[in-house]
Design a protein around this motif. Structure first.
Motif, short mmCIF file in Angstrom:
data_model
loop_
_atom_site.label_atom_id
_atom_site.label_comp_id
_atom_site.label_asym_id
_atom_site.label_seq_id
_atom_site.Cartn_x
_atom_site.Cartn_y
_atom_site.Cartn_z
N ALA A 70 -0.39 6.29 3.09
CA ALA A 70 -0.22 4.97 3.69
C ALA A 70 1.00 4.99 4.59
CB ALA A 70 -0.05 3.91 2.61
N LEU B 28 -3.88 2.50 5.72
CA LEU B 28 -4.11 3.29 4.51
C LEU B 28 -5.21 4.31 4.78
CD1 LEU B 28 -3.45 3.36 1.38
CD2 LEU B 28 -5.44 1.89 1.11
N TRP C 182 0.82 -1.22 0.00
CA TRP C 182 0.00 0.00 0.00
C TRP C 182 0.85 1.26 0.00
CZ3 TRP C 182 -4.19 -1.20 4.26
CH2 TRP C 182 -4.94 -2.32 3.87
N PHE C 183 2.03 1.20 0.58
CA PHE C 183 2.87 2.39 0.73
C PHE C 183 3.28 2.99 -0.61
CE2 PHE C 183 7.07 4.42 1.49
CZ PHE C 183 6.62 5.47 2.28
N SER D 152 3.00 -0.45 5.09
CA SER D 152 1.85 -0.85 4.26
C SER D 152 0.74 -1.52 5.06
CB SER D 152 2.29 -1.77 3.12
OG SER D 152 3.08 -1.07 2.21
N ILE E 165 -6.59 6.89 -3.11
CA ILE E 165 -5.60 6.78 -2.05
C ILE E 165 -5.18 8.18 -1.59
CG2 ILE E 165 -3.28 5.95 -1.46
CD1 ILE E 165 -5.39 3.75 -2.09
#
Length: 101
Positions: free
Chosen positions: A59, A66, A33-34, A63, A56
């Motif tokens: 994050a 989020l 997610w990062f 990760s 998004i």
């Protein structure tokens, strides 16, 4: 014997004129997610069930957490992988992200 014919009934078409709906675009689950850019629009699922489509916002480096940007009636929320949340992205978005890293 005559060939079978389909008679038009309210809301139906003869077999020869039916169309099939296309399959939805292929989507992929992302665990990193990062590295998602803030421009990415993703699908959020929890334990395999659709929750919402979101953009998004940020994050954590690990990760795990989020932040989803507020859009329309949906407010800004924080999701955590440990609560069963998953991020899914369609093939077109994924290709765009990979090309612009």
């Amino acid at each position: 014997m005559n060939a079978p014919t389909a008679h038009t009934v309210a809301g139906s078409f003869p077999i020869e004129r039916r169309t099939f709906t296309p399959h939805p675009p292929q989507s992929y689950r992302l665990d990193d997610w990062f590295h998602l850019p803030t421009t990415a629009t993703v699908e959020i699922r929890r334990n395999g069930t659709y929750v919402r489509t979101a953009r998004i916002e940020d994050a954590t480096p690990d990760s795990r957490i989020l932040w989803l940007a507020p859009e329309g009636v949906d407010s800004r929320i924080l999701i955590d992988k440990l609560d069963g949340y998953e991020v899914w992205i369609d093939a077109e978005q994924l290709y765009y992200i990979q090309q612009h890293r």
